[in-house]
Design an enzyme around this catalytic site. Structure first.
Site, short mmCIF file in Angstrom:
data_model
loop_
_atom_site.label_atom_id
_atom_site.label_comp_id
_atom_site.label_asym_id
_atom_site.label_seq_id
_atom_site.Cartn_x
_atom_site.Cartn_y
_atom_site.Cartn_z
N ASP A 1 39.84 43.34 29.25
CA ASP A 1 40.50 44.00 30.66
C ASP A 1 41.60 44.45 31.31
O ASP A 1 42.17 43.46 30.50
CB ASP A 1 38.83 43.15 31.99
CG ASP A 1 39.62 44.49 33.36
OD1 ASP A 1 38.58 44.99 33.35
OD2 ASP A 1 40.87 44.08 34.09
N GLU B 1 44.14 46.40 33.76
CA GLU B 1 45.15 46.93 34.84
C GLU B 1 45.61 47.66 34.27
O GLU B 1 46.76 47.17 33.88
CB GLU B 1 45.05 45.97 36.10
CG GLU B 1 44.18 44.72 36.02
CD GLU B 1 42.72 45.42 37.08
OE1 GLU B 1 43.02 46.67 37.67
OE2 GLU B 1 41.24 45.28 36.94
N HIS C 1 39.78 42.73 40.83
CA HIS C 1 40.99 43.60 40.20
C HIS C 1 41.18 42.87 39.77
O HIS C 1 42.94 43.30 39.60
CB HIS C 1 41.03 44.11 41.48
CG HIS C 1 39.78 45.15 41.69
ND1 HIS C 1 38.16 45.87 40.58
CD2 HIS C 1 39.13 44.88 43.07
CE1 HIS C 1 38.20 46.17 41.90
NE2 HIS C 1 38.13 45.90 42.90
N ASP D 1 38.24 39.74 35.44
CA ASP D 1 37.14 40.68 35.65
C ASP D 1 36.80 40.34 34.34
O ASP D 1 35.70 40.87 34.00
CB ASP D 1 38.17 41.95 35.76
CG ASP D 1 37.84 42.23 37.13
OD1 ASP D 1 37.90 41.41 38.12
OD2 ASP D 1 38.03 43.26 37.37
#
Length: 220
Positions: free
Chosen positions: A28, A30, A186, A191
């Site tokens: 994951d 961000e 998030h 995540d």
């Protein structure tokens, strides 16, 4: 940051035949936007999964980093508002993009070898997004040995839709009976780990329901 989860080294069986020579690695990211070439990579987490004697997948190890935006990176205020990241906060303890990517790639290559696989396949929720940022970062820093397949992915959006009729990560996780905390969502680490739990749950449940006959052969 490196964390271990549910380590069962005495039950470790190579994954070489489970996914046609691919090693699933749950990732994951961000970011500061949606464009992998112009928008900054701000967090990345990678969860390694392993397989036990019953051909059940389990979470083995998590690597995660706060990442310094590359020079000239775009940081969309709307994206930062959504993920809550403050890129220049002094206590974020971010590392250069090169350090984060190379450390994760090195760990993945070690897992590929241990599992007697050919290369890694990225598992994610809307995995194409994560893969695009991983490949863009690898290209920026000039990585010569990118362990991930260039375009193949395993996406928990599709798996969640198949198993539970859900495509949102939180809803699929909750439908699987896995705890979910909206306050932690998030962040790449949270995540990625929840996506990994979901992935393992669905794959293991499918195996149980279908009593996969080649199981003994896979572990040989």
């Amino acid at each position: 940051m490196d964390a271990e989860l549910n380590v069962k080294e005495d039950e470790f069986y190579p994954l070489r035949r489970r996914f046609r020579g691919f090693l699933p690695v749950v990732v994951d990211v961000e970011t500061g936007g949606f464009n992998p070439r112009t928008d900054g990579l701000l967090q990345i987490a990678a969860v390694m999964v392993r397989m036990n004697a019953q051909q059940e997948l389990y979470l083995h190890r998590t690597l995660s980093y706060q990442v310094q935006p590359f020079e000239g990176a775009n940081l969309d205020p709307k994206a930062l508002e959504f993920n809550g990241i403050k890129p220049w906060h002094p206590f974020r303890f971010a590392v250069p993009e090169q350090e984060a990517i190379e450390t994760i790639f090195k760990a993945i290559r070690t897992e590929i070898k241990l599992n007697e696989c050919n290369r890694a396949i990225l598992v994610g929720h809307n995995a194409g997004f994560d893969l695009s940022f991983v490949h863009a970062a690898a290209e920026r820093i000039g990585v010569k040995r990118n362990p991930f397949h260039m375009f193949s992915i395993l996406d928990t959006v599709s798996l969640g839709a198949l198993a539970f009729g859900q495509t949102v990560l939180a809803k699929s996780v909750q439908a699987a009976g896995i705890p979910w905390d909206n306050k932690e969502a998030h962040s790449a680490t949270y995540d990625a780990q929840k996506t990994a739990e979901l992935f393992c749950h669905i794959i293991n449940r499918w195996q149980q329901l279908n009593a996969v006959a080649p199981g003994a052969e896979m572990a040989s």
